[in-house]
Design a protein around this motif. Structure first.
Motif, PDB file in Angstrom:
ATOM      1  N   ILE A 317       1.816  -1.967  -9.766  1.00  0.00           N
ATOM      2  CA  ILE A 317       2.585  -0.743  -9.520  1.00  0.00           C
ATOM      3  C   ILE A 317       2.350   0.273 -10.641  1.00  0.00           C
ATOM      4  CG2 ILE A 317       4.936   0.205  -9.420  1.00  0.00           C
ATOM      5  CD1 ILE A 317       5.722  -2.477  -8.009  1.00  0.00           C
ATOM      6  N   GLY A 318       2.316  -0.219 -11.876  1.00  0.00           N
ATOM      7  CA  GLY A 318       2.150   0.674 -13.015  1.00  0.00           C
ATOM      8  C   GLY A 318       0.726   1.162 -13.224  1.00  0.00           C
ATOM      9  N   SER A 319      -0.245   0.550 -12.520  1.00  0.00           N
ATOM     10  CA  SER A 319      -1.651   0.872 -12.773  1.00  0.00           C
ATOM     11  C   SER A 319      -2.087   2.212 -12.189  1.00  0.00           C
ATOM     12  CB  SER A 319      -2.553  -0.238 -12.223  1.00  0.00           C
ATOM     13  OG  SER A 319      -2.526  -0.245 -10.793  1.00  0.00           O
ATOM     14  N   GLN A 320      -1.366   2.702 -11.174  1.00  0.00           N
ATOM     15  CA  GLN A 320      -1.734   3.983 -10.567  1.00  0.00           C
ATOM     16  C   GLN A 320      -0.534   4.567  -9.823  1.00  0.00           C
ATOM     17  OE1 GLN A 320      -2.290   4.669  -6.940  1.00  0.00           O
ATOM     18  NE2 GLN A 320      -1.252   2.714  -6.529  1.00  0.00           N
ATOM     19  N   GLN A 321      -0.533   5.876  -9.684  1.00  0.00           N
ATOM     20  CA  GLN A 321       0.559   6.563  -9.006  1.00  0.00           C
ATOM     21  C   GLN A 321       0.068   7.370  -7.804  1.00  0.00           C
ATOM     22  OE1 GLN A 321       3.775   6.039  -9.921  1.00  0.00           O
ATOM     23  NE2 GLN A 321       2.875   4.607 -11.403  1.00  0.00           N
ATOM     24  N   GLU A 322      -1.239   7.312  -7.529  1.00  0.00           N
ATOM     25  CA  GLU A 322      -1.800   8.153  -6.482  1.00  0.00           C
ATOM     26  C   GLU A 322      -1.538   7.614  -5.081  1.00  0.00           C
ATOM     27  OE1 GLU A 322      -6.128  10.103  -5.260  1.00  0.00           O
ATOM     28  OE2 GLU A 322      -5.844   9.226  -7.253  1.00  0.00           O
ATOM     29  N   TRP A 323      -1.787   6.336  -4.900  1.00  0.00           N
ATOM     30  CA  TRP A 323      -1.529   5.699  -3.608  1.00  0.00           C
ATOM     31  C   TRP A 323      -0.199   4.958  -3.674  1.00  0.00           C
ATOM     32  CZ3 TRP A 323      -6.485   3.086  -1.169  1.00  0.00           C
ATOM     33  CH2 TRP A 323      -7.337   4.088  -0.700  1.00  0.00           C
ATOM     34  N   LYS A 324       0.872   5.673  -3.348  1.00  0.00           N
ATOM     35  CA  LYS A 324       2.207   5.074  -3.393  1.00  0.00           C
ATOM     36  C   LYS A 324       2.331   3.916  -2.403  1.00  0.00           C
ATOM     37  CE  LYS A 324       4.444   7.732  -6.387  1.00  0.00           C
ATOM     38  NZ  LYS A 324       5.116   7.201  -7.590  1.00  0.00           N
ATOM     39  N   GLN A 325       1.506   3.957  -1.345  1.00  0.00           N
ATOM     40  CA  GLN A 325       1.589   2.904  -0.347  1.00  0.00           C
ATOM     41  C   GLN A 325       1.254   1.536  -0.939  1.00  0.00           C
ATOM     42  OE1 GLN A 325      -0.163   5.709  -0.098  1.00  0.00           O
ATOM     43  NE2 GLN A 325       0.157   6.720   1.867  1.00  0.00           N
ATOM     44  N   ILE A 326       0.411   1.503  -1.965  1.00  0.00           N
ATOM     45  CA  ILE A 326       0.134   0.226  -2.627  1.00  0.00           C
ATOM     46  C   ILE A 326       1.397  -0.273  -3.318  1.00  0.00           C
ATOM     47  CG2 ILE A 326      -1.219  -0.920  -4.430  1.00  0.00           C
ATOM     48  CD1 ILE A 326      -3.546   0.866  -3.720  1.00  0.00           C
ATOM     49  N   HIS A 327       2.210   0.646  -3.819  1.00  0.00           N
ATOM     50  CA  HIS A 327       3.507   0.268  -4.393  1.00  0.00           C
ATOM     51  C   HIS A 327       4.359  -0.405  -3.328  1.00  0.00           C
ATOM     52  CE1 HIS A 327       3.327   3.605  -7.730  1.00  0.00           C
ATOM     53  NE2 HIS A 327       2.244   2.856  -7.693  1.00  0.00           N
ATOM     54  N   HIS A 328       4.338   0.154  -2.117  1.00  0.00           N
ATOM     55  CA  HIS A 328       5.160  -0.408  -1.038  1.00  0.00           C
ATOM     56  C   HIS A 328       4.712  -1.821  -0.688  1.00  0.00           C
ATOM     57  CE1 HIS A 328       5.725   4.057   0.268  1.00  0.00           C
ATOM     58  NE2 HIS A 328       6.436   3.748  -0.804  1.00  0.00           N
ATOM     59  N   LEU A 329       3.408  -2.027  -0.710  1.00  0.00           N
ATOM     60  CA  LEU A 329       2.891  -3.365  -0.453  1.00  0.00           C
ATOM     61  C   LEU A 329       3.388  -4.332  -1.530  1.00  0.00           C
ATOM     62  CD1 LEU A 329       1.044  -4.464   1.774  1.00  0.00           C
ATOM     63  CD2 LEU A 329      -0.896  -4.130   0.248  1.00  0.00           C
ATOM     64  N   CYS A 330       3.421  -3.864  -2.767  1.00  0.00           N
ATOM     65  CA  CYS A 330       3.955  -4.687  -3.865  1.00  0.00           C
ATOM     66  C   CYS A 330       5.453  -4.930  -3.697  1.00  0.00           C
ATOM     67  CB  CYS A 330       3.670  -4.025  -5.209  1.00  0.00           C
ATOM     68  SG  CYS A 330       1.929  -3.999  -5.680  1.00  0.00           S
ATOM     69  N   TYR A 331       6.188  -3.905  -3.258  1.00  0.00           N
ATOM     70  CA  TYR A 331       7.633  -4.083  -3.028  1.00  0.00           C
ATOM     71  C   TYR A 331       7.875  -5.180  -1.989  1.00  0.00           C
ATOM     72  CZ  TYR A 331       8.247   0.591  -5.195  1.00  0.00           C
ATOM     73  OH  TYR A 331       8.232   1.666  -6.046  1.00  0.00           O
ATOM     74  N   TRP A 332       7.070  -5.160  -0.925  1.00  0.00           N
ATOM     75  CA  TRP A 332       7.211  -6.176   0.124  1.00  0.00           C
ATOM     76  C   TRP A 332       7.003  -7.580  -0.459  1.00  0.00           C
ATOM     77  CZ3 TRP A 332       8.668  -6.670   5.137  1.00  0.00           C
ATOM     78  CH2 TRP A 332       8.208  -7.765   5.858  1.00  0.00           C
ATOM     79  N   GLU A 333       5.977  -7.721  -1.270  1.00  0.00           N
ATOM     80  CA  GLU A 333       5.686  -9.027  -1.866  1.00  0.00           C
ATOM     81  C   GLU A 333       6.741  -9.420  -2.896  1.00  0.00           C
ATOM     82  OE1 GLU A 333       3.538 -11.117  -0.853  1.00  0.00           O
ATOM     83  OE2 GLU A 333       2.400  -9.853   0.516  1.00  0.00           O
TER      84      GLU A 333
END
Length: 580
Positions: A317-333
């Motif tokens: 999550i902290g590695s990038q802020q451009e693709w927020k959707q990757i954050h959402h994938l992390c939230y799910w996990e």
């Protein structure tokens, strides 16, 4: 040779390897430079520089087949990782444009079988025609991937399969070309790149088709499709170990298969040793790459190391802020890793973030949040300020359709939440654990005896409450069977196989009493079959799994079970006693 702005070959090589230095702007574009620039773009993506990658490819994506392929691939990758309908639609529209670009480079009135004559002549134009075939086929394969992500309904797979028959035939013919011209592999970088594309395509097709249940595959075989899982895996492995543009794509395909597909649509037997070996070199090359960090976290989850997994997801999550959707994938996990250890307050936090930020499936997120709140104490729920009953009542109105079809998991959530419509709702029993089972999470929790024991305590508490209920509702038999099935799963993973068998047989003996959750019987038959497989009784295992496959229909999550059944029966074929 391609001509870049300053003509510096050394810079081209640096760009090809690292993509950290300044990327020269091309004023002409030939095949070699197109492949190099696409490799640069791929390196940028793996270093979280998504916009820079798209900016690099965009000027040429309507004129160069590799730029078109790379541009659409980035958008497809985003769509498959986020599962968001908007991303899927954008990616699909881009693929259509990319197909037009690739088509311009294909041999006019092309019959792919004539490629062998093209190779013997070896002109630049003919090389382009070879690569145009593989790029065209790859774009069509991306369409198939989006269909796979978009909807797990059986009919969608059939329609998607028919649409990509051209792609499959191109790959088969290109493979024939490759097989008769192996002597070129050591001489031509262009041919090695072509070979990498063939291995990615043939491998992915064989692997994807091998996942399909027999009744679907029989229809596809009639029109020329066939799928061999071991051959598909071997092609992808060879592609992953090669030095081509598509090496990382072969590796990522294998990672996705071993960490997601084999778990959700299979028996949960992904090859984690292979997954770790595939990931290891890329962890050194792209140590802060969000995609690499995500898969590292996912492997830790599947190993049962939830603490390490959470640290990696947070790093991702902290590695990038451009693709927020990757954050959402992390939230799910992260929601699930906390759920596996029944840390419901933390799990709720991520479910709530998904409800607020992600547009993938509001129905699933709201149901999941309500299900998690249902596992918490009244005091804990009060602190959140949430109304659990109201959340369940919202679920049906949030259901969406993709490609004209309802999403099976959403349909399941809607059915379960209808219990809350009444003025005096009958509360669901352990709903978060039921959803954990839907996503095959008990296979993951089973790696940790402490977490499995803790789940068993929770389930046995629910069992006791149902047993002592002075005023049982119409849902009582269904709830009792659900609890028994989940209890059996915990006991199986703890090695208490006889007790697990008793739980499963108790569910089956209550079949006629079940009024709503009819999915419990075929799923329990499947689980009992896996239990007998674990005990070495392969004939009995096949009998129970075949019973689930043949004698039940029109129940919740039917498609998902049929994929798991197919995987289980396939694994039994190599057993000492053959399946029926």
């Amino acid at each position: 040779m391609a001509h870049v702005g300053n003509g510096a070959t050394a810079e081209e090589e640096d760009c090809f390897e690292d993509a950290f230095d300044r990327i020269p702007a091309a004023c002409q574009m030939d095949l070699h430079t197109a492949i190099q620039e696409t490799q640069c773009a791929l390196n940028l993506v793996l270093n979280n520089k998504f916009s820079e990658a798209l900016d690099l490819l965009k000027p040429w994506w309507r004129d160069s087949m590799y730029h078109a392929l790379g541009y659409s691939s980035i958008l497809v990758m985003q769509a498959t990782m986020t599962f968001e309908q908007r991303d899927i639609q954008t990616a699909m529209a881009t693929i259509k444009e990319a197909l037009h670009t690739c088509q311009r480079f294909r041999k006019r009135n092309s019959m792919v079988g004539s490629l062998s004559s093209l190779i013997s002549k070896q002109s630049n134009l003919q090389e382009e025609e070879m690569h145009a075939e593989i790029c065209y086929a790859e774009c069509l394969l991306q369409k198939a991937t989006l269909t796979f992500v978009q909807d797990e309904n059986m009919i969608s797979f059939i329609k998607g399969g028919i649409k990509i028959r051209t792609s499959y035939q191109i790959y088969k013919d290109c493979q024939n070309v490759m097989n008769v011209t192996q002597d070129l592999a050591g001489q031509s970088d262009s041919f090695r790149q072509f070979e990498g594309g063939v291995k990615l395509g043939i491998g992915s097709f064989n692997l994807m088709l091998s996942l399909l249940p027999q009744r679907i595959l029989r229809l596809l075989e009639f029109i020329g499709f066939s799928g061999n899982r071991e051959f598909g895996l071997s092609q992808l492995r060879e592609g992953a170990s090669s030095h081509s543009l598509r090496s990382i794509l072969c590796a990522l395909t294998l990672l996705f298969y071993n960490t997601y597909v084999s778990l959700i649509l299979g028996t949960g037997e992904g090859n984690l040793v292979e997954a770790e070996a595939l990931l290891e070199p890329y962890q050194h090359k792209y140590p802060k790459g969000s995609i690499i960090l995500f898969y590292s976290a996912r492997i830790a989850t599947l190993r049962g190391n939830f603490e390490k997994a959470r640290a990696r997801y947070e790093e991702c999550i902290g590695s990038q802020q451009e693709w927020k959707q990757i954050h959402h994938l992390c939230y799910w996990e992260l929601m699930w890793t906390h759920s596996y250890q029944q840390e419901w307050t933390e799990a709720y936090r991520y479910a709530d973030l998904l409800c607020k930020e992600s547009r993938w499936s509001k129905a699933i997120y709201v149901y999941q949040k309500a299900a998690i709140l249902s596992m918490m104490t009244e005091e804990e729920v009060k602190k959140t300020g949430e109304d659990v009953v109201e959340l369940f009542r919202q679920v049906e109105g949030l259901k969406q359709r993709l490609a004209g079809k309802s999403i099976p998991t959403e349909k399941f959530a809607v059915r379960k939440s209808r219990r809350y419509k009444a003025a005096n709702p009958v509360l669901l029993v352990v709903p978060a654990l039921e959803m954990m089972y839907v996503w095959n999470g008990f296979t993951i929790v089973g790696k940790r005896a402490d977490s499995t024991e803790a789940l068993l305590v929770t389930i046995e508490t629910a069992e006791e409450q149902l047993r002592n209920d002075p005023n049982p509702s119409e849902f009582h038999p269904d709830d009792s069977c659900l609890v028994q099935m989940l209890k059996g799963l915990c006991l199986k993973h703890l090695g208490r196989l006889l007790q697990a068998e008793l739980c499963f047989t108790q569910v089956l003996s209550s079949e006629r009493r079940i009024r709503y959750d009819h999915y419990l019987i075929p799923f329990t038959l499947y689980e009992l079959g896996l239990l007998y497989k674990q005990q070495g009784d392969f004939t009995k295992a096949a009998t129970y799994i075949e019973n689930a496959k043949t004698n039940y229909k029109d129940y919740s999550m039917e498609s998902r079970l049929h994929f798991r059944i197919h995987a289980a029966l396939s694994s039994l074929k190599g057993s000492p006693v053959s399946t029926p």
